[in-house]
Design an enzyme around this catalytic site. Structure first.
Site, PDB file in Angstrom:
ATOM      1  N   LYS A 207       0.841  -1.201   0.000  1.00 12.95           N
ATOM      2  CA  LYS A 207       0.000   0.000   0.000  1.00 12.95           C
ATOM      3  C   LYS A 207       0.879   1.255   0.000  1.00 12.95           C
ATOM      4  O   LYS A 207       0.693   2.159  -0.788  1.00 12.95           O
ATOM      5  CB  LYS A 207      -0.899  -0.044   1.243  1.00 12.95           C
ATOM      6  CG  LYS A 207      -1.866   1.088   1.378  1.00 12.95           C
ATOM      7  CD  LYS A 207      -2.822   0.789   2.536  1.00 12.95           C
ATOM      8  CE  LYS A 207      -3.566   2.026   2.978  1.00 12.95           C
ATOM      9  NZ  LYS A 207      -4.484   1.754   4.085  1.00 12.95           N
ATOM     10  N   GLU A 213      10.492  -4.579   4.681  1.00 17.34           N
ATOM     11  CA  GLU A 213      10.594  -5.981   4.271  1.00 17.34           C
ATOM     12  C   GLU A 213      10.287  -6.132   2.783  1.00 17.34           C
ATOM     13  O   GLU A 213      11.019  -6.787   2.030  1.00 17.34           O
ATOM     14  CB  GLU A 213       9.601  -6.856   5.065  1.00 17.34           C
ATOM     15  CG  GLU A 213       9.927  -7.020   6.527  1.00 17.34           C
ATOM     16  CD  GLU A 213       9.330  -5.921   7.409  1.00 17.34           C
ATOM     17  OE1 GLU A 213       8.972  -4.838   6.871  1.00 17.34           O
ATOM     18  OE2 GLU A 213       9.244  -6.142   8.632  1.00 17.34           O
ATOM     19  N   GLY A 268      -4.938  -2.420   5.345  1.00 16.81           N
ATOM     20  CA  GLY A 268      -4.144  -3.547   4.850  1.00 16.81           C
ATOM     21  C   GLY A 268      -4.806  -4.892   5.109  1.00 16.81           C
ATOM     22  O   GLY A 268      -4.937  -5.734   4.211  1.00 16.81           O
ATOM     23  N   ARG A 269      -5.282  -5.080   6.337  1.00 20.30           N
ATOM     24  CA  ARG A 269      -5.850  -6.392   6.684  1.00 20.30           C
ATOM     25  C   ARG A 269      -7.262  -6.571   6.145  1.00 20.30           C
ATOM     26  O   ARG A 269      -7.876  -7.616   6.347  1.00 20.30           O
ATOM     27  CB  ARG A 269      -5.807  -6.588   8.199  1.00 20.30           C
ATOM     28  CG  ARG A 269      -6.459  -5.488   8.999  1.00 20.30           C
ATOM     29  CD  ARG A 269      -6.060  -5.575  10.471  1.00 20.30           C
ATOM     30  NE  ARG A 269      -6.573  -4.458  11.264  1.00 20.30           N
ATOM     31  CZ  ARG A 269      -5.987  -3.278  11.379  1.00 20.30           C
ATOM     32  NH1 ARG A 269      -4.850  -3.047  10.718  1.00 20.30           N
ATOM     33  NH2 ARG A 269      -6.493  -2.335  12.125  1.00 20.30           N
ATOM     34  N   GLU A 354      -4.847  -7.397  15.105  1.00 18.60           N
ATOM     35  CA  GLU A 354      -4.369  -6.070  14.733  1.00 18.60           C
ATOM     36  C   GLU A 354      -5.533  -5.078  14.805  1.00 18.60           C
ATOM     37  O   GLU A 354      -5.343  -3.892  15.064  1.00 18.60           O
ATOM     38  CB  GLU A 354      -3.743  -6.079  13.329  1.00 18.60           C
ATOM     39  CG  GLU A 354      -2.828  -4.897  13.097  1.00 18.60           C
ATOM     40  CD  GLU A 354      -1.946  -5.027  11.882  1.00 18.60           C
ATOM     41  OE1 GLU A 354      -0.727  -4.877  11.994  1.00 18.60           O
ATOM     42  OE2 GLU A 354      -2.494  -5.283  10.788  1.00 18.60           O
ATOM     43  N   HIS A 385      -4.457 -34.065  17.349  1.00 16.63           N
ATOM     44  CA  HIS A 385      -3.351 -34.914  17.787  1.00 16.63           C
ATOM     45  C   HIS A 385      -2.219 -34.091  18.376  1.00 16.63           C
ATOM     46  O   HIS A 385      -1.115 -34.593  18.547  1.00 16.63           O
ATOM     47  CB  HIS A 385      -2.873 -35.782  16.621  1.00 16.63           C
ATOM     48  CG  HIS A 385      -3.943 -36.728  16.165  1.00 16.63           C
ATOM     49  ND1 HIS A 385      -4.068 -38.007  16.649  1.00 16.63           N
ATOM     50  CD2 HIS A 385      -4.995 -36.531  15.327  1.00 16.63           C
ATOM     51  CE1 HIS A 385      -5.131 -38.580  16.101  1.00 16.63           C
ATOM     52  NE2 HIS A 385      -5.710 -37.696  15.295  1.00 16.63           N
ATOM     53  N   LYS A 505       9.245  -0.823  14.590  1.00 12.26           N
ATOM     54  CA  LYS A 505       9.807  -0.418  13.295  1.00 12.26           C
ATOM     55  C   LYS A 505      10.803   0.711  13.483  1.00 12.26           C
ATOM     56  O   LYS A 505      11.886   0.719  12.903  1.00 12.26           O
ATOM     57  CB  LYS A 505       8.693   0.091  12.369  1.00 12.26           C
ATOM     58  CG  LYS A 505       7.863  -0.960  11.712  1.00 12.26           C
ATOM     59  CD  LYS A 505       7.085  -0.274  10.583  1.00 12.26           C
ATOM     60  CE  LYS A 505       5.765  -0.948  10.320  1.00 12.26           C
ATOM     61  NZ  LYS A 505       4.892  -0.180   9.442  1.00 12.26           N
TER      62      LYS A 505
HETATM   63  C1  G6Q Z   1      -2.653  -4.011   8.011  1.00 11.12           C
HETATM   64  C2  G6Q Z   1      -1.422  -3.348   8.387  1.00 11.12           C
HETATM   65  C3  G6Q Z   1      -0.157  -4.020   7.912  1.00 11.12           C
HETATM   66  C4  G6Q Z   1       0.214  -3.731   6.471  1.00 11.12           C
HETATM   67  C5  G6Q Z   1       1.662  -4.139   6.253  1.00 11.12           C
HETATM   68  C6  G6Q Z   1       2.126  -3.916   4.853  1.00 11.12           C
HETATM   69  O1  G6Q Z   1      -3.741  -3.624   8.273  1.00 11.12           O
HETATM   70  O2  G6Q Z   1      -1.484  -2.023   8.013  1.00 11.12           O
HETATM   71  O3  G6Q Z   1      -0.184  -5.406   8.084  1.00 11.12           O
HETATM   72  O4  G6Q Z   1      -0.636  -4.388   5.604  1.00 11.12           O
HETATM   73  O5  G6Q Z   1       2.481  -3.424   7.156  1.00 11.12           O
HETATM   74  O6  G6Q Z   1       2.022  -2.574   4.502  1.00 11.12           O
HETATM   75  P1  G6Q Z   1       2.189  -2.116   3.029  1.00 11.12           P
HETATM   76  O7  G6Q Z   1       1.106  -2.722   2.218  1.00 11.12           O
HETATM   77  O8  G6Q Z   1       2.129  -0.627   3.051  1.00 11.12           O
HETATM   78  O9  G6Q Z   1       3.533  -2.619   2.562  1.00 11.12           O
END
Ligand code: G6Q
Length: 542
Positions: A207, A213, A268-269, A354, A385, A505
């Site tokens: 996003k 990462e 994001g989620r 989250e 199990h 972070k």
């Molecule tokens: C979700 C969070 C988080 C996000 C990641 C990746 O709700 O905001 O999990 O999706 O940190 O972020 P980017 O899509 O910006 O790389």
């Protein structure tokens, strides 16, 4: 000012009710009501929910409805669907429901109707997916793409990987899909070790397009690709981006014509049905992706319009709240009896924790009640199990969500009946247990009876559906999205921000140069962190 949750009459009534029913067991509830199993269920958007095996009575349900009312739940739902900026700490609308809306409604964000934009991106994704799937999209050396690697993390990974695994049965089988998220180089290296650069396309899903990462993996992917493809122009044929940040995408070298956009009102989620689902669409094709969206939308409409006692997300949200705040449960186990849902618990961990892992209310007050439970799980029957022992006979109360299907996508001898018999048996054993009396009647040695007793009275929900399909997955995910919403709305928290991931972070960014520098850095952390960094540096150099 909003009335604090614990001051609401319904909350106080629920406290009194919980105390009054403390010694009533699930076994008692069934014994006193022959129709309970037939009554306490609801059905919508292809999903059947049995909640009879919870510690609830009709009075509990009436009090939930009252709590919903006193919490203005309906008004809060309407505000989300309308596009109000309910994510107050980020001043954003929360409109994942617009991602699956049909073309007809108008949904305004800052005066702009977002629905046509949503459909324009879907059309662009569809054209791209068709090109890849038909072999028309050629790599730099003229070969069709055979491998798609999604690079993303958190919300830009967990949804796509979960959806791919869940709907693998419907995927185009001559395409290979891999998902890279971890900044641990092993993730990338293992994902591409058997792939040919000439036939591999990377979807960089981020996003913000600044996530450490993802950007580190994307740069390594570019190095890996160009090691064979040589010319920089190859990037345009082997990299596409999913992002809200065109400037950063262009800086990376990806043609913005190959960028699929979304908006700051998609968390994001909550983004697997936005352009973040590009890998899902390439795997499944346009029709299946649209069916997935229709499943989401069916659950959205149900959530928005169904009365409380028939409303699956409302019921599940309130049951979760009841177990967390009035029954002392700390966790929820997600137990899908479908191997395709093996990544579903991991997906739900982010969605739930989250969203609702917060300790202050919208107006900044520290809550005096527990918020989000800890979500975890594994597909049945594997979990049986390993950790089910603790659920059955441990000291903690662990409500379970069982998820099963009437039909298998891979009918194979007796497998499916065996699988499903375990869903019913586990829920039954948890609720009713096995008493000392029963064991005695069976002639069990007295000294063994304490070890063999199952106390029971352990709540669970059972969710059943016809079979795993794209539409069904959409309704299932939307069910949990809205279940999370209900809980957060009652708890008066912001379910849509995630400040808790920030501090780590920031600190990592400070530590990176301390690990990398040639000269011994001056360390100003606590003595434990300083010592760990020194130890790492010493070994790294050796
Ligand atoms: C979700 C969070 C988080 C996000 C990641 C990746 O709700 O905001 O999990 O999706 O940190 O972020 P980017 O899509 O910006 O790389």
């Amino acid at each position: 000012m909003t009335t604090p949750l614990t001051q609401l009459p319904a909350w106080k009534a629920l406290e009194a009710h919980a105390a009054a029913t403390k010694s009533t067991t699930i076994r008692d509830l069934f014994a006193n009501d022959a129709t309970r199993g037939e009554r306490l269920n609801a059905e919508a958007a292809g999903l059947f929910l049995d909640y009879a095996k919870h510690r609830v009575t009709d009075e509990t349900l009436a009090l939930f409805a009252q709590l919903a009312e006193e919490s203005s739940l309906r008004a809060k739902i309407d505000a989300m669907f309308r596009g109000d900026k309910i994510n107050i700490t980020e001043n954003r609308a929360v409109l994942h429901t617009a991602l699956r809306a049909p073309k007809s409604p108008t949904i305004l964000v800052d005066g702009v109707n977002v629905v046509p934009e949503v459909h324009a991106v879907l059309d662009k994704m569809a054209a791209f997916a068709d090109e890849i799937r038909s072999g028309k999209w050629l790599g730099h050396t003229g070969k069709p793409i055979k491998n798609i690697v999604n690079i993303g993390i958190g919300g830009s990974d967990l949804g796509p990987v979960m959806a791919y695994e869940a709907l693998r049965h419907y995927a185009q089988r001559d395409l290979t899909f891999r998902f890279v998220s971890n900044v641990d180089g092993s993730d990338f290296v293992e994902a591409v070790h058997d792939l040919d650069q000439e036939e591999t396309l990377f979807i960089v899903a981020s996003k913000t397009f600044t996530t450490l990462e993802t950007m580190t993996n994307a740069h390594s992917a570019r190095v890996w690709s160009l090691a064979k493809l040589k010319e920089h122009a190859a990037v345009a044929r082997h990299f596409v981006a999913v992002s809200t940040n065109a400037t950063e995408v262009a800086k990376f070298g990806i043609d913005t014509a190959n960028m699929f956009g979304f908006w700051d009102w998609v968390g994001g989620r909550y983004s697997m049905d936005s352009a973040i689902g590009l890998s899902t669409m390439v795997a499944l094709g346009t029709d299946h992706f649209r069916a997935l969206l229709s499943g989401f939308h069916a659950m959205d409409e149900h959530f928005r319009t169904a009365p409380f006692l028939k409303n699956l997300p409302m019921l599940m949200g309130m049951l979760a709240l009841w177990n967390t705040n009035f029954q002392g449960a700390e966790t929820v186990a997600i137990l899908p009896y479908d191997n395709y849902l093996k990544r579903f618990p991991a997906y739900l961990q982010q969605l739930t924790m989250e969203s609702n892992g917060k300790h202050v209310t919208l107006d900044g007050h520290v809550v005096d009640y527990n918020t989000c439970a800890i979500y975890w799980g594994e597909p049945g029957t594997n979990g049986q199990h390993s950790f089910y022992q603790l659920i059955h006979q441990g000291t903690r109360l662990i409500p379970c969500d069982f998820i099963g299907f009437y039909k298998s996508l891979n009918p194979l001898g007796k497998h499916h009946d065996l699988l499903m018999s375990n869903v019913f048996a586990q829920a039954e054993a948890l609720a009713f247990g096995k008493s000392a009396e029963q064991l005695r009647d069976e002639g069990m040695a007295e000294w063994l009876i304490p070890h063999r007793t199952f106390v029971g009275n352990r709540p669970s929900s059972t969710i059943l559906a016809e079979k795993m399909t794209p539409a069904l997955l959409g309704s299932l995910v939307a069910l949990y999205e809205h279940n999370v919403f209900v809980q957060g709305a009652i708890w008066q928290i912001d379910s849509f921000d995630q400040w808790g991931v920030e501090l780590g972070k920031v600190l990592a960014n400070r530590i990176i140069p301390e690990l990398e520098s040639e000269e011994e850095p001056a360390l100003n952390h606590d003595s434990s962190t300083n010592a760990l960094i020194r130890k790492y540096r010493a070994h790294r150099r050796a």
